[in-house]
Write a protein that holds these residues in place. Structure first.
Motif, mmCIF file in Angstrom:
data_model
loop_
_atom_site.group_PDB
_atom_site.id
_atom_site.type_symbol
_atom_site.label_atom_id
_atom_site.label_comp_id
_atom_site.label_asym_id
_atom_site.label_seq_id
_atom_site.Cartn_x
_atom_site.Cartn_y
_atom_site.Cartn_z
ATOM 1 N N ARG A 17 0.828 -1.214 0.000
ATOM 2 C CA ARG A 17 0.000 0.000 0.000
ATOM 3 C C ARG A 17 0.860 1.261 0.000
ATOM 4 N N ILE A 18 1.897 1.278 0.822
ATOM 5 C CA ILE A 18 2.764 2.460 0.913
ATOM 6 C C ILE A 18 3.531 2.641 -0.395
ATOM 7 N N ALA A 19 3.973 1.538 -0.980
ATOM 8 C CA ALA A 19 4.678 1.621 -2.270
ATOM 9 C C ALA A 19 3.774 2.276 -3.315
ATOM 10 N N GLU A 20 2.501 1.919 -3.317
ATOM 11 C CA GLU A 20 1.545 2.548 -4.246
ATOM 12 C C GLU A 20 1.380 4.026 -3.919
ATOM 13 N N GLN A 21 1.189 4.301 -2.628
ATOM 14 C CA GLN A 21 0.954 5.678 -2.152
ATOM 15 C C GLN A 21 2.134 6.588 -2.518
ATOM 16 N N LEU A 22 3.348 6.073 -2.436
ATOM 17 C CA LEU A 22 4.543 6.896 -2.675
ATOM 18 C C LEU A 22 5.072 6.755 -4.104
ATOM 19 N N GLY A 23 4.337 6.021 -4.940
ATOM 20 C CA GLY A 23 4.619 6.011 -6.375
ATOM 21 C C GLY A 23 5.762 5.121 -6.817
ATOM 22 N N VAL A 24 6.090 4.083 -6.043
ATOM 23 C CA VAL A 24 7.182 3.191 -6.449
ATOM 24 C C VAL A 24 6.720 1.759 -6.724
ATOM 25 N N ALA A 25 5.418 1.535 -6.657
ATOM 26 C CA ALA A 25 4.920 0.159 -6.840
ATOM 27 C C ALA A 25 5.281 -0.370 -8.229
ATOM 28 N N GLU A 26 5.177 0.476 -9.256
ATOM 29 C CA GLU A 26 5.468 0.013 -10.619
ATOM 30 C C GLU A 26 6.958 0.042 -10.933
ATOM 31 N N SER A 27 7.655 1.074 -10.455
ATOM 32 C CA SER A 27 9.091 1.185 -10.744
ATOM 33 C C SER A 27 9.892 0.143 -9.967
ATOM 34 N N GLY A 28 9.359 -0.289 -8.829
ATOM 35 C CA GLY A 28 10.012 -1.327 -8.037
ATOM 36 C C GLY A 28 10.573 -0.791 -6.735
ATOM 37 N N PHE A 29 10.754 -1.686 -5.815
ATOM 38 C CA PHE A 29 11.245 -1.291 -4.487
ATOM 39 C C PHE A 29 11.870 -2.504 -3.819
ATOM 40 N N ARG A 30 12.531 -2.265 -2.703
ATOM 41 C CA ARG A 30 13.199 -3.346 -1.968
ATOM 42 C C ARG A 30 12.729 -3.323 -0.525
ATOM 43 N N LEU A 31 12.445 -4.482 0.029
ATOM 44 C CA LEU A 31 12.106 -4.624 1.446
ATOM 45 C C LEU A 31 13.267 -5.319 2.135
ATOM 46 N N VAL A 32 13.756 -4.717 3.221
ATOM 47 C CA VAL A 32 14.945 -5.228 3.916
ATOM 48 C C VAL A 32 14.631 -5.326 5.407
ATOM 49 N N HIS A 64 11.852 -4.140 12.241
ATOM 50 C CA HIS A 64 11.362 -3.163 11.263
ATOM 51 C C HIS A 64 11.722 -3.603 9.863
ATOM 52 N N MET A 65 10.887 -3.208 8.928
ATOM 53 C CA MET A 65 11.099 -3.486 7.509
ATOM 54 C C MET A 65 11.413 -2.157 6.833
ATOM 55 N N HIS A 66 12.569 -2.095 6.153
ATOM 56 C CA HIS A 66 12.887 -0.908 5.343
ATOM 57 C C HIS A 66 12.191 -1.057 3.990
ATOM 58 N N LEU A 67 11.511 -0.021 3.545
ATOM 59 C CA LEU A 67 10.963 0.024 2.178
ATOM 60 C C LEU A 67 11.782 1.070 1.439
ATOM 61 N N LEU A 68 12.546 0.606 0.433
ATOM 62 C CA LEU A 68 13.478 1.470 -0.296
ATOM 63 C C LEU A 68 13.091 1.527 -1.763
ATOM 64 N N GLY A 69 13.094 2.720 -2.325
ATOM 65 C CA GLY A 69 12.779 2.839 -3.744
ATOM 66 C C GLY A 69 13.054 4.234 -4.255
ATOM 67 N N GLY A 70 12.696 4.449 -5.526
ATOM 68 C CA GLY A 70 12.860 5.769 -6.130
ATOM 69 C C GLY A 70 14.169 5.944 -6.867
ATOM 70 N N ARG A 71 15.031 4.918 -6.829
ATOM 71 C CA ARG A 71 16.250 4.903 -7.643
ATOM 72 C C ARG A 71 16.632 3.434 -7.878
ATOM 73 N N ARG A 72 17.505 3.206 -8.843
ATOM 74 C CA ARG A 72 17.950 1.840 -9.106
ATOM 75 C C ARG A 72 18.912 1.432 -7.991
ATOM 76 N N LEU A 73 18.519 0.440 -7.213
ATOM 77 C CA LEU A 73 19.326 0.010 -6.071
ATOM 78 C C LEU A 73 20.398 -0.972 -6.538
ATOM 79 N N GLY A 74 21.528 -0.958 -5.838
ATOM 80 C CA GLY A 74 22.617 -1.876 -6.187
ATOM 81 C C GLY A 74 22.317 -3.292 -5.736
ATOM 82 N N ARG A 75 23.209 -4.178 -6.080
ATOM 83 C CA ARG A 75 23.050 -5.571 -5.679
ATOM 84 C C ARG A 75 23.270 -5.699 -4.172
ATOM 85 N N LEU A 76 22.706 -6.704 -3.582
ATOM 86 C CA LEU A 76 22.896 -6.947 -2.160
ATOM 87 C C LEU A 76 24.284 -7.505 -1.889
ATOM 88 N N GLY A 77 24.739 -7.329 -0.663
ATOM 89 C CA GLY A 77 25.979 -7.979 -0.283
ATOM 90 C C GLY A 77 26.945 -7.003 0.327
#
Ligand code: 5GP
Ligand code: ZN
Length: 114
Positions: free
Chosen positions: A71-86, A101-114
């Motif tokens: 829901r928050i991803a939709e509200q903040l406009g990143v549901a289609e562009s994609g996001f990461r939950l950490v 806590h769950m981090h919801l990250l989006g709005g830019r192309r995120l790097g690989r994990l690690g």
């Protein structure tokens, strides 16, 4: 509520935050030090210290966190562009605040994990 927990104080309204969502089970607010254009923390209202303390009785809360994340991803406009939950867990996982806590990250192309 845990007396020394910063997220319990935010949930109780004792410490200000930029809240984006709240219901009976979870609260969500913008991270104070965002690492992406969208960086929201989704936290259970119950003080669960980390994934290492999760029990089967928490499953409804934990599942609900994902619905709220969508829901928050939709509200903040990143549901289609994609996001990461950490969910960082423990010292090696990089957890600093011991209230799950769950981090919801989006709005830019995120790097690989690690
Ligand atoms: P962790 O490293 O435990 O997974 O993430 C904790 C997060 O909480 C960090 O990204 C940090 O910036 C954020 N944080 C810590 N204290 C506060 C606070 O008082 N308010 C808000 N909004 N975020 C906080
Ligand atoms: Zn807490």
């Amino acid at each position: 509520m845990s007396n020394d927990c910063i997220f319990c104080k935010i949930i109780a309204g004792e410490i200000p935050s930029k809240q984006v969502y709240k219901d009976d089970l979870v609260t969500a607010f913008h991270d104070i030090h965002p690492v992406a254009p969208v960086h929201v923390l989704i936290v259970p209202n119950e003080h669960i210290p980390s994934v290492a303390a999760v029990e089967e009785t928490h499953e409804a809360i934990l599942g609900h966190m994902f619905t709220v994340a969508r829901r928050i991803a939709e509200q903040l406009g990143v549901a289609e562009s994609g996001f990461r939950l950490v969910v960082n867990t423990g010292a090696d996982g990089g957890q600093d605040v011991f209230h799950l806590h769950m981090h919801l990250l989006g709005g830019r192309r995120l790097g690989r994990l690690g």
